[in-house]
Design a protein around this motif. Sequence first.
Motif, PDB file in Angstrom:
ATOM      1  N   THR A  15       0.840  -1.198   0.000  1.00 13.47           N
ATOM      2  CA  THR A  15       0.000   0.000   0.000  1.00 13.47           C
ATOM      3  C   THR A  15       0.876   1.249   0.000  1.00 13.47           C
ATOM      4  OG1 THR A  15      -1.732  -1.170   1.207  1.00 13.47           O
ATOM      5  CG2 THR A  15      -1.804   1.228   1.249  1.00 13.47           C
ATOM      6  N   GLY A  16       0.534   2.192  -0.876  1.00  9.97           N
ATOM      7  CA  GLY A  16       1.263   3.451  -0.954  1.00  9.97           C
ATOM      8  C   GLY A  16       2.393   3.459  -1.958  1.00  9.97           C
ATOM      9  N   GLU A  17       2.776   2.292  -2.464  1.00  7.78           N
ATOM     10  CA  GLU A  17       3.849   2.250  -3.468  1.00  7.78           C
ATOM     11  C   GLU A  17       3.360   2.778  -4.801  1.00  7.78           C
ATOM     12  OE1 GLU A  17       5.520  -2.048  -2.525  1.00  7.78           O
ATOM     13  OE2 GLU A  17       6.905  -0.934  -3.814  1.00  7.78           O
ATOM     14  N   ALA A  81      -0.552   2.897  -4.607  1.00  7.11           N
ATOM     15  CA  ALA A  81      -1.366   1.686  -4.678  1.00  7.11           C
ATOM     16  C   ALA A  81      -2.197   1.485  -3.406  1.00  7.11           C
ATOM     17  CB  ALA A  81      -0.464   0.475  -4.908  1.00  7.11           C
ATOM     18  N   SER A  82      -3.411   0.992  -3.623  1.00  7.67           N
ATOM     19  CA  SER A  82      -4.286   0.679  -2.493  1.00  7.67           C
ATOM     20  C   SER A  82      -4.793  -0.754  -2.655  1.00  7.67           C
ATOM     21  CB  SER A  82      -5.466   1.652  -2.437  1.00  7.67           C
ATOM     22  OG  SER A  82      -6.257   1.517  -3.596  1.00  7.67           O
ATOM     23  N   THR A  83      -5.264  -1.319  -1.559  1.00  7.77           N
ATOM     24  CA  THR A  83      -5.674  -2.732  -1.593  1.00  7.77           C
ATOM     25  C   THR A  83      -6.837  -2.961  -2.556  1.00  7.77           C
ATOM     26  OG1 THR A  83      -7.068  -2.352   0.357  1.00  7.77           O
ATOM     27  CG2 THR A  83      -4.852  -3.217   0.741  1.00  7.77           C
ATOM     28  N   ASN A  84      -7.674  -1.950  -2.779  1.00  6.22           N
ATOM     29  CA  ASN A  84      -8.788  -2.140  -3.722  1.00  6.22           C
ATOM     30  C   ASN A  84      -8.358  -2.107  -5.181  1.00  6.22           C
ATOM     31  OD1 ASN A  84      -8.466   0.580  -4.235  1.00  6.22           O
ATOM     32  ND2 ASN A  84     -10.335   1.206  -3.190  1.00  6.22           N
ATOM     33  N   GLY A 106      -2.972  -8.679 -24.245  1.00  6.15           N
ATOM     34  CA  GLY A 106      -1.816  -9.263 -23.598  1.00  6.15           C
ATOM     35  C   GLY A 106      -2.238 -10.337 -22.615  1.00  6.15           C
ATOM     36  N   PRO A 107      -1.260 -11.028 -22.004  1.00  5.00           N
ATOM     37  CA  PRO A 107      -1.561 -12.144 -21.097  1.00  5.00           C
ATOM     38  C   PRO A 107      -2.090 -11.713 -19.738  1.00  5.00           C
ATOM     39  CG  PRO A 107       0.789 -11.793 -21.198  1.00  5.00           C
ATOM     40  CD  PRO A 107       0.177 -10.869 -22.219  1.00  5.00           C
ATOM     41  N   GLY A 108      -1.960 -10.428 -19.415  1.00  5.95           N
ATOM     42  CA  GLY A 108      -2.452  -9.945 -18.130  1.00  5.95           C
ATOM     43  C   GLY A 108      -1.375  -9.873 -17.062  1.00  5.95           C
ATOM     44  N   THR A 109      -1.571  -8.957 -16.136  1.00  5.78           N
ATOM     45  CA  THR A 109      -0.726  -8.845 -14.939  1.00  5.78           C
ATOM     46  C   THR A 109      -1.637  -8.960 -13.728  1.00  5.78           C
ATOM     47  OG1 THR A 109       0.920  -7.412 -15.979  1.00  5.78           O
ATOM     48  CG2 THR A 109       0.770  -7.370 -13.571  1.00  5.78           C
ATOM     49  N   ARG A 110      -1.360  -9.952 -12.901  1.00  9.80           N
ATOM     50  CA  ARG A 110      -2.151 -10.098 -11.675  1.00  9.80           C
ATOM     51  C   ARG A 110      -1.433  -9.347 -10.571  1.00  9.80           C
ATOM     52  NH1 ARG A 110      -6.469 -12.661 -10.356  1.00  9.80           N
ATOM     53  NH2 ARG A 110      -6.482 -13.995 -12.214  1.00  9.80           N
ATOM     54  N   LEU A 111      -2.022  -8.240 -10.161  1.00 13.71           N
ATOM     55  CA  LEU A 111      -1.430  -7.361  -9.158  1.00 13.71           C
ATOM     56  C   LEU A 111      -2.088  -7.603  -7.800  1.00 13.71           C
ATOM     57  CD1 LEU A 111       0.315  -4.896  -8.286  1.00 13.71           C
ATOM     58  CD2 LEU A 111      -1.635  -3.463  -8.936  1.00 13.71           C
ATOM     59  N   THR A 112      -1.260  -7.812  -6.803  1.00 15.84           N
ATOM     60  CA  THR A 112      -1.733  -7.915  -5.423  1.00 15.84           C
ATOM     61  C   THR A 112      -1.127  -6.769  -4.628  1.00 15.84           C
ATOM     62  OG1 THR A 112      -1.866 -10.322  -5.553  1.00 15.84           O
ATOM     63  CG2 THR A 112      -1.842  -9.350  -3.352  1.00 15.84           C
ATOM     64  N   VAL A 113      -1.992  -5.994  -3.971  1.00  7.04           N
ATOM     65  CA  VAL A 113      -1.521  -4.891  -3.129  1.00  7.04           C
ATOM     66  C   VAL A 113      -1.783  -5.257  -1.673  1.00  7.04           C
ATOM     67  CG1 VAL A 113      -1.672  -2.434  -2.638  1.00  7.04           C
ATOM     68  CG2 VAL A 113      -2.057  -3.253  -4.970  1.00  7.04           C
ATOM     69  N   LEU A 114      -0.701  -5.328  -0.904  1.00  2.40           N
ATOM     70  CA  LEU A 114      -0.827  -5.760   0.494  1.00  2.40           C
ATOM     71  C   LEU A 114      -0.918  -4.568   1.440  1.00  2.40           C
ATOM     72  CD1 LEU A 114       1.853  -8.585   0.400  1.00  2.40           C
ATOM     73  CD2 LEU A 114      -0.619  -8.819   0.158  1.00  2.40           C
TER      74      LEU A 114
END
Lengths: 114, 115
Positions: A15-17, A81-84, A106-114
Amino acid sequence: DVKVTQSSRYLVKRTGEKVFLECVQDMDHENMFWYRQDPGLGLRLIYFSYDVKMKEKGDIPEGYSVSREKKERFSLILESASTNQTSMYLCASHPRTGKVNEQFFGPGTRLTVL
Amino acid sequence: AQSVAQPEDQVNVAEGNPLTVKCTYSVSGNPYLFWYVQYPNRGLQFLLKYITGDNLVKGSYGFEAEFNKSQTSFHLKKPSALVSDSALYFCAVRDPMNRDDKIIFGKGTRLHILP
């Protein structure tokens, strides 16, 4: 064959990055798009671009910005970045030829924000 | 405003049986319609599109779709399902009256083909 590549398949951020998602297409397409895909919501358009230096807001631009300095590259930026914003991000492109053209993804990027 | 609806979240079909994935749309004029498929951990792949002309459109992997203007539908069909057809399917619409190239996607229908 048209190729649309995305810089990462999986990404974990805090979060915040500040987060950069890169998309490159190799077929000289004018139009490029960023979507996010969430279960039960389908694909929602974040931003799109018709040409270098041009950008248009999609349906859910809040919290995002984009950059298109070169025709082949379209970057999505999460300023803080935020978790939502945890989601699958898909980039797409298509030519602007006067015909009705399908989009290439494209194949996609799965982003997880902690 | 343009919109597209996929009324079924999931469809289960036995292998070898015909399959139908439903899609209805709303646009102000004659629509441009698309079907895409997404296999696990992959981006979307284009299957077929309707622009004008013959209401029955044939696409990749043996799929076809029928444009029905009176019912505002564009259902995806295949005569004989394969296990490998199991995937997430998206219908999409573009309103030709809009000057931009934006398309609106449905929420997706997950197709399970049972062996």
